[in-house]
Design an enzyme around this catalytic site. Structure first.
Site, mmCIF file in Angstrom:
data_model
loop_
_atom_site.group_PDB
_atom_site.id
_atom_site.type_symbol
_atom_site.label_atom_id
_atom_site.label_comp_id
_atom_site.label_asym_id
_atom_site.label_seq_id
_atom_site.Cartn_x
_atom_site.Cartn_y
_atom_site.Cartn_z
ATOM 1 N N PHE A 44 0.822 -1.205 0.000
ATOM 2 C CA PHE A 44 0.000 0.000 0.000
ATOM 3 C C PHE A 44 0.861 1.262 0.000
ATOM 4 O O PHE A 44 0.646 2.170 -0.779
ATOM 5 C CB PHE A 44 -0.885 0.030 1.265
ATOM 6 C CG PHE A 44 -2.151 -0.791 1.149
ATOM 7 C CD1 PHE A 44 -2.577 -1.321 -0.059
ATOM 8 C CD2 PHE A 44 -2.939 -1.014 2.277
ATOM 9 C CE1 PHE A 44 -3.737 -2.066 -0.152
ATOM 10 C CE2 PHE A 44 -4.113 -1.754 2.194
ATOM 11 C CZ PHE A 44 -4.510 -2.281 0.976
ATOM 12 N N GLN A 112 -0.453 -9.827 7.958
ATOM 13 C CA GLN A 112 -1.569 -8.939 7.607
ATOM 14 C C GLN A 112 -1.966 -9.175 6.151
ATOM 15 O O GLN A 112 -2.896 -8.582 5.647
ATOM 16 C CB GLN A 112 -1.144 -7.483 7.788
ATOM 17 C CG GLN A 112 -0.818 -7.128 9.219
ATOM 18 C CD GLN A 112 -0.049 -5.800 9.313
ATOM 19 O OE1 GLN A 112 -0.639 -4.743 9.333
ATOM 20 N NE2 GLN A 112 1.265 -5.883 9.368
ATOM 21 N N ILE A 114 -3.257 -10.990 2.674
ATOM 22 C CA ILE A 114 -4.444 -11.780 2.337
ATOM 23 C C ILE A 114 -4.158 -12.670 1.133
ATOM 24 O O ILE A 114 -5.057 -13.283 0.581
ATOM 25 C CB ILE A 114 -5.638 -10.838 2.038
ATOM 26 C CG1 ILE A 114 -5.284 -9.814 0.938
ATOM 27 C CG2 ILE A 114 -6.059 -10.093 3.304
ATOM 28 C CD1 ILE A 114 -6.480 -8.975 0.473
ATOM 29 N N ASP A 115 -2.876 -12.730 0.734
ATOM 30 C CA ASP A 115 -2.523 -13.387 -0.529
ATOM 31 C C ASP A 115 -2.269 -14.892 -0.428
ATOM 32 O O ASP A 115 -2.086 -15.568 -1.440
ATOM 33 C CB ASP A 115 -1.301 -12.706 -1.166
ATOM 34 C CG ASP A 115 -0.080 -12.655 -0.237
ATOM 35 O OD1 ASP A 115 0.104 -13.583 0.577
ATOM 36 O OD2 ASP A 115 0.698 -11.692 -0.339
ATOM 37 N N HIS A 130 -5.904 -10.518 8.588
ATOM 38 C CA HIS A 130 -6.870 -9.820 7.728
ATOM 39 C C HIS A 130 -7.575 -10.755 6.758
ATOM 40 O O HIS A 130 -8.128 -10.313 5.762
ATOM 41 C CB HIS A 130 -6.177 -8.671 6.977
ATOM 42 C CG HIS A 130 -5.698 -7.583 7.890
ATOM 43 N ND1 HIS A 130 -4.725 -6.672 7.557
ATOM 44 C CD2 HIS A 130 -6.067 -7.267 9.164
ATOM 45 C CE1 HIS A 130 -4.516 -5.846 8.574
ATOM 46 N NE2 HIS A 130 -5.308 -6.198 9.560
ATOM 47 N N CYS A 138 -21.143 -16.581 1.257
ATOM 48 C CA CYS A 138 -22.369 -15.872 0.904
ATOM 49 C C CYS A 138 -22.817 -15.037 2.109
ATOM 50 O O CYS A 138 -22.818 -15.523 3.239
ATOM 51 C CB CYS A 138 -23.463 -16.861 0.516
ATOM 52 S SG CYS A 138 -25.066 -16.060 0.337
ATOM 53 N N CYS A 160 -24.364 -15.949 -4.954
ATOM 54 C CA CYS A 160 -24.609 -17.326 -4.477
ATOM 55 C C CYS A 160 -25.854 -17.910 -5.166
ATOM 56 O O CYS A 160 -26.689 -17.153 -5.671
ATOM 57 C CB CYS A 160 -24.829 -17.234 -2.971
ATOM 58 S SG CYS A 160 -25.249 -18.774 -2.167
ATOM 59 N N CYS A 162 -28.300 -18.897 -3.717
ATOM 60 C CA CYS A 162 -29.467 -18.397 -2.965
ATOM 61 C C CYS A 162 -29.790 -16.946 -3.333
ATOM 62 O O CYS A 162 -30.788 -16.400 -2.886
ATOM 63 C CB CYS A 162 -29.239 -18.514 -1.456
ATOM 64 S SG CYS A 162 -28.268 -17.156 -0.773
ATOM 65 N N SER A 201 4.490 -1.323 7.531
ATOM 66 C CA SER A 201 4.674 0.057 8.006
ATOM 67 C C SER A 201 4.176 0.200 9.438
ATOM 68 O O SER A 201 4.376 1.240 10.058
ATOM 69 C CB SER A 201 3.914 1.026 7.092
ATOM 70 O OG SER A 201 2.533 0.696 7.074
#
Ligand code: CNA
Length: 254
Positions: A44, A112, A114-115, A130, A138, A160, A162, A201
């Protein structure tokens, strides 16, 4: 506290870190987006990071809980364009940490990110503060969906069976962290005698607060840019993670 720039006394300080790694009984690594930049995923806040892009709306706003529900189509346009890390591979830092875990030195990775790259590299004890792009649910019936349902779907909004919106299990700005993951993370940091913080950071709350739980012997920060907590560390490297880890020899824990 010693702040080390690339080249300055680096060898000596790396040897010190190597010694601390060899002596420690409970090592925890706490990392952020900087761990994956060498895989090609922008962070970021670096000068080439996502925050430097010229968007009409800031990425911080787009990646928020409110924006997800109020501007769902735009959220997914950005998310698919910028957060699809399924195409990236782990780098030498991910593999270094995997090896450190395999020899019994590293007890836990708190990330942290998300990969999912630590898991792809073979690390087992990974706490994803995270969340992860690989888990999606869903919003109405809670059915689980894979990343393919998000990144390969032709629908502007992944839906989804639904009729509910499928939401990535990533913690958006304005959302709270998973209490169980947080508890495990604080427990590990409280137990740690060596905490290595890298590629973050340390500005995103509450993750940045984790460092206050550390009561162990040695705190090491490895980050390209100065971080908010450099003054608390016993050793600070302002350099690339790979420059440090590539020179550290890992030995089997007796
Ligand atoms: P950040 O605020 O972008 O900070 C990253 C830090 O890493 C910066 O201070 C850089 O100087 C430093 N850095 C970059 N590359 C390297 C390197 N090779 N070696 C050493 N240091 C480096 O990111 P944080 O992780 O602190 O902020 C947390 C956010 C970023 C979380 O919410 C993440 O979900 C989010 N994020 C994650 C990813 C990912 O999953 N790969 C990518 C982009 C953002």
């Amino acid at each position: 506290m010693a702040i080390i720039q690339v080249g300055d006394y680096m060898k000596e300080q790396i040897l010190l870190l190597e010694k601390w790694i060899g002596e420690a009984n409970h090592i925890v690594f706490f990392g952020g987006a900087g761990v994956s930049t060498e895989s090609g995923i922008p962070d970021f806040r670096s000068k080439d990071g996502l925050y430097s892009l010229n968007y009409p709306v800031s990425p911080e706003t787009i990646l928020s809980h409110r924006y997800f529900y109020q501007n769902t189509k735009e959220f997914f346009r950005f998310y698919r364009d910028k957060m699809n890390s399924t195409i990236y591979k782990p780098n030498s830092t991910h593999y270094f940490l995997t090896k450190l875990e395999k020899v019994g030195s590293l007890q836990c990775i708190i990330t942290q990110n998300i990969d999912g790259l630590h898991t792809k590299a073979g690390s087992e004890n990974v706490l994803e503060l995270h969340g992860s792009i690989y888990h999606n649910h869903c919003t109405q019936c809670n059915t689980f969906y894979t990343e393919k349902n998000i990144f390969e779907s032709k629908d502007e909004i992944p839906t989804c069976i639904c009729g509910g919106i499928i939401k990535p299990d990533v913690v958006l700005y304005g959302e709270t962290l998973d209490t169980n993951v947080w508890k495990q993370a604080t427990k590990h940091i409280q137990k740690a005698d060596l905490l290595i913080v890298g590629g973050t950071s340390l500005t995103v709350y509450p993750a940045s607060d984790l460092i206050h739980y550390f009561k162990g012997k040695n705190l090491v920060i490895i980050n390209n840019d100065p971080s908010n907590h450099d003054d608390k560390a016993d050793l600070v490297f302002h350099s690339k993670l790979s420059d440090i880890f590539s020179t550290i020899k890992i030995s089997e824990k007796r």
